[in-house]
Design an enzyme around this catalytic site. Sequence first.
Site, mmCIF file in Angstrom:
data_model
loop_
_atom_site.group_PDB
_atom_site.id
_atom_site.type_symbol
_atom_site.label_atom_id
_atom_site.label_comp_id
_atom_site.label_asym_id
_atom_site.label_seq_id
_atom_site.Cartn_x
_atom_site.Cartn_y
_atom_site.Cartn_z
ATOM 1 N N SER C 63 0.828 5.098 4.292
ATOM 2 C CA SER C 63 0.746 4.010 3.300
ATOM 3 C C SER C 63 0.627 2.623 3.902
ATOM 4 O O SER C 63 0.338 1.668 3.179
ATOM 5 C CB SER C 63 1.969 4.038 2.390
ATOM 6 N N LYS C 66 -2.433 0.815 3.190
ATOM 7 C CA LYS C 66 -2.647 0.119 1.914
ATOM 8 C C LYS C 66 -2.770 -1.390 2.104
ATOM 9 O O LYS C 66 -3.458 -2.069 1.340
ATOM 10 C CB LYS C 66 -1.508 0.455 0.943
ATOM 11 N N TYR C 190 -9.439 7.868 0.341
ATOM 12 C CA TYR C 190 -8.006 7.576 0.371
ATOM 13 C C TYR C 190 -7.261 8.437 1.395
ATOM 14 O O TYR C 190 -6.443 7.944 2.176
ATOM 15 C CB TYR C 190 -7.435 7.779 -1.032
ATOM 16 N N TYR C 242 8.294 0.609 -2.006
ATOM 17 C CA TYR C 242 8.492 1.376 -3.230
ATOM 18 C C TYR C 242 9.783 0.914 -3.911
ATOM 19 O O TYR C 242 10.026 -0.281 -4.048
ATOM 20 C CB TYR C 242 8.538 2.886 -2.941
ATOM 21 N N VAL C 260 4.985 7.226 4.920
ATOM 22 C CA VAL C 260 5.788 8.447 5.036
ATOM 23 C C VAL C 260 5.673 9.105 6.402
ATOM 24 O O VAL C 260 6.418 10.037 6.701
ATOM 25 C CB VAL C 260 5.450 9.497 3.956
#
Lengths: 308, 308, 308, 308
Positions: C63, C66, C190, C242, C260
């Site tokens: 992530s 991102k 992705y 998050y 992760v």
Amino acid sequence: MDLQAVVDEIVAKMSPRLGEGKVADYIPELARVDPKQFGIAITTVDGQTYMAGDATVPFSIQSISKVFMLTLALGKMGESAWKRVGREPSGSSFNSIVQLEHEHGIPRNPFINAGAIVVTDMVLAGHKPREAIGEFLRFMRYLTDDDTVIIDAKVAKSEHLTGYRNFALANFMRGFGNLEHAVELVLGVYFHQCALAMNCVQLSRAGLYLANRGTNPLTGFSVVSPKRARRINALMLTCGHYDGSGDFAYHVGLPGKSGVGGGIMAIAPGKASIAVWSPGLNKVGNSALGSEALEMLTTRTGWSVFGH
Amino acid sequence: MDLQAVVDEIVAKMSPRLGEGKVADYIPELARVDPKQFGIAITTVDGQTYMAGDATVPFSIQSISKVFMLTLALGKMGESAWKRVGREPSGSSFNSIVQLEHEHGIPRNPFINAGAIVVTDMVLAGHKPREAIGEFLRFMRYLTDDDTVIIDAKVAKSEHLTGYRNFALANFMRGFGNLEHAVELVLGVYFHQCALAMNCVQLSRAGLYLANRGTNPLTGFSVVSPKRARRINALMLTCGHYDGSGDFAYHVGLPGKSGVGGGIMAIAPGKASIAVWSPGLNKVGNSALGSEALEMLTTRTGWSVFGH
Amino acid sequence: MDLQAVVDEIVAKMSPRLGEGKVADYIPELARVDPKQFGIAITTVDGQTYMAGDATVPFSIQSISKVFMLTLALGKMGESAWKRVGREPSGSSFNSIVQLEHEHGIPRNPFINAGAIVVTDMVLAGHKPREAIGEFLRFMRYLTDDDTVIIDAKVAKSEHLTGYRNFALANFMRGFGNLEHAVELVLGVYFHQCALAMNCVQLSRAGLYLANRGTNPLTGFSVVSPKRARRINALMLTCGHYDGSGDFAYHVGLPGKSGVGGGIMAIAPGKASIAVWSPGLNKVGNSALGSEALEMLTTRTGWSVFGH
Amino acid sequence: MDLQAVVDEIVAKMSPRLGEGKVADYIPELARVDPKQFGIAITTVDGQTYMAGDATVPFSIQSISKVFMLTLALGKMGESAWKRVGREPSGSSFNSIVQLEHEHGIPRNPFINAGAIVVTDMVLAGHKPREAIGEFLRFMRYLTDDDTVIIDAKVAKSEHLTGYRNFALANFMRGFGNLEHAVELVLGVYFHQCALAMNCVQLSRAGLYLANRGTNPLTGFSVVSPKRARRINALMLTCGHYDGSGDFAYHVGLPGKSGVGGGIMAIAPGKASIAVWSPGLNKVGNSALGSEALEMLTTRTGWSVFGH
């Protein structure tokens, strides 16, 4: 069909299991009830009552009162009542507040707490709390044709002292403008209606108008129109057992309303009104033995509204 | 009772209102249907069929297929099916995914899309998609005793191309391990079952086993046990119209299942199976004229399960 | 301040604790990583890199990608990107779909999965997936000034095979019209961006433009304007971890983004870019030792943006 | 940098726009405030105050009081306070109750209403409401070194009379056991803390300890440790503007706390404490002109914590 044999058989089957389930403990006064009790009474539309077990022991009807208060409110407001409360199953527990926020203070149905509080607010219109409580009590005595029915003030007080969730719901709806009276007044009535004490025999008679096209065949009193009786039955079937309504319809197949006191009133349209009571509750908050007893009853009698 | 007069009267009342409601437009192939149509058919348990209006015009049964697939799945899995799908009203729209996240991929009931997809996954077990579609089609021909019933491949394809929400639901449940087959395979079957084309006469016959203790009185074929028929009826009553189930029970008072094609199948236990169809939908996605027609029907016939 | 001493001390403190936390197991390829690893690298705005532990072992940035894809998307779309994705913390887990249903397919921010998928869809505009992946890879090599950075195709494939939840999110948004390309194409890109492999040294260099007013001081390359750098930092601080973002801000006090794979990139504006890596995750899905290491770092250096 | 010129310029830019936004109308007493007002004050850590516009007009600080009550509660409870209230952004509006039901009565953070009510309950421990209000007032006078700061009893009463939502939140949490005192007592204090009246100059001084490592440089009073000051700043940045916190961080880049009275306190760590005030609110409930003024300020000064 020998209904006396049916209720006797049910009591015989339940006897070894007395005490199953979990007595509601969030209302201290209810937590003190002996869990090892079970009663059942059937009153048929031709006026016979069959009873067995602890059918004459009074218990707190709690949420079953919501059916009777709705009957009163519809009498006052007619179908306009549905502007302030919905008619759909909630998909959540009896005291959930989530749905209220998503739907702007309009409760999903009159048989979850939030909806019943709005209904009580309707009945209160033009009255003082004491008068509304009086009206409700008179109505219940009229339905049962029995003046010994009383409200247990101790239970009402116990609920008032611990009823934070109901205060939350009522204040929340008041903030949305869906409560016309002060929260204290509405809940004052609400806690008293829940605290009505009846036994199975009385409760089975009280519900008889719903089984008999709106008229109590014992007294001849016309309570509601046949259409309204059908509609109240429909509401009980879809919403009468909180988030266990689907399961109750699946297993029992009758319109019914449960209370955390362990009572359940069920209606076999055109046939009978049934009351069962046993204090231990199952996971969704309905009488454990009571639910099973009703399933046995419909299996034996073929009274399910969904076919025999 | 003169049922032919009843259906004629209903058609007469609906004629000036043809075109009310809004045709489902999210499936392009369905959006092309002429909205000014209305049909009704009643098949009684003694084998008579009464029809009026566009009762022989085929339409896409869509979600009504969920009842028949559930019947198949229960035949395969028995009550163990309920480990993977619930039996409670959802309190949300037919394609909501919120509940799935809160309840770990277990859909609330078999009549919302998520639940029906799980049911399809059960029927698919041990089969290739083509075989499962074939099994479903054979079952529908068996129920109707009519080999002209077909699946409209154009509709199936149209749904497949635009079925993002169903792909979302299926993938979501697969992530929770509640789908045993690949998403593409399960939805391949699902879109075909929804695309079954029937007319009101056929549909009323297909549902007859639910009105007649699990057995089709026209053919004598036993489809399910009396108990299972009751239970499927109970599920239809509490969950058959998505978030309009309470309203349908309140106004119509019969177990029923609607589809976005504008069809509704309703069951009067012990009496008849009814099919209505009109493409325009009301706000909660059920046929607008169809819902009203069924309310007229139960008012005229006294068939409501909640009393007459 | 002797930053080499700081990173050495951190590694010394972490060594006895290697293996704490829980390696992400929902992506099989990631589950195979040896949990007993910890690396840290700091690259300051004056171009010095300090490293310790497993700082040169490549890991899957997941992530963290991102942030870089958002940088690319903002370059293409400018502020209009915010019509399709929000800028608020989500109050829920990285792969929640509930919010999407409540807010009509607009993800809360670009750092939860749903938001990142929309961002990928933006970057994909006018390209084939292979080209978009190529653009991303070139961008990462440009940022790090290091052509050895690669995408781990095995990891990408592993994510693709088990990425049901991401397929659910993408289909859901596509149903709302918030995805312009086919789900398969967007997720194809992705899963590849997530599978980029870097080590701490490379990652600390890649983030340096965010610490240095949008310009990489090592290469002199201008990546974004100072204003945009600040804004990306703001997004990382409020949304980068998050549902643990508040906690990270509370304890560490730096904008950061976790993955992760166990990596975290943190930015000390005007001072340095930091990368830590350790595969074991804490309860909210961020590297357990990595989070603590960063807290130690800001305590020792006084680099918290909230005061020293 | 000439800060006086900065505040003068901001006031000049805002003057033609006075009255934009919407004054909070759910508290009647606040609805009566003249919307055409704007004030700003900056107090730097070296003790200079710069002011412009209506900087000496008192206004109701409302939710800004949550920062000061949290400071008091942390002083009493230390980090154990976090057992009863979280530190994460809520992803919902300031008075939402949904999250509370999902997370068992533990509010997401101390800056939404539910969280602030829990914080007030902590401050109340061992006190009568009057004493707790007194403690809060003394604390505010101590922070500002100004004994003219008062609580507006009219506003407190107005909030009490219409504060149904807060009564709902408090009762709800009390039902979960997360409120130790009676709802009436806790909210009695809560409504008074919100009703504190200050002007921009006073407010900018009150917050100065947060900009200066926990110590008020004007008085030398140590209020909290440097670490706690940083942490309170972190909470303000992630949670200080309800569901507009991400947006505020994105545009302004400073820890800040807004109130529905139209005030915003912002902290530039190591540099200054800033107060702006203008009654008209934007869509997420923060001062419209105030938010923009702060964005202008950080653009001009380079004070954003995310880089200059």
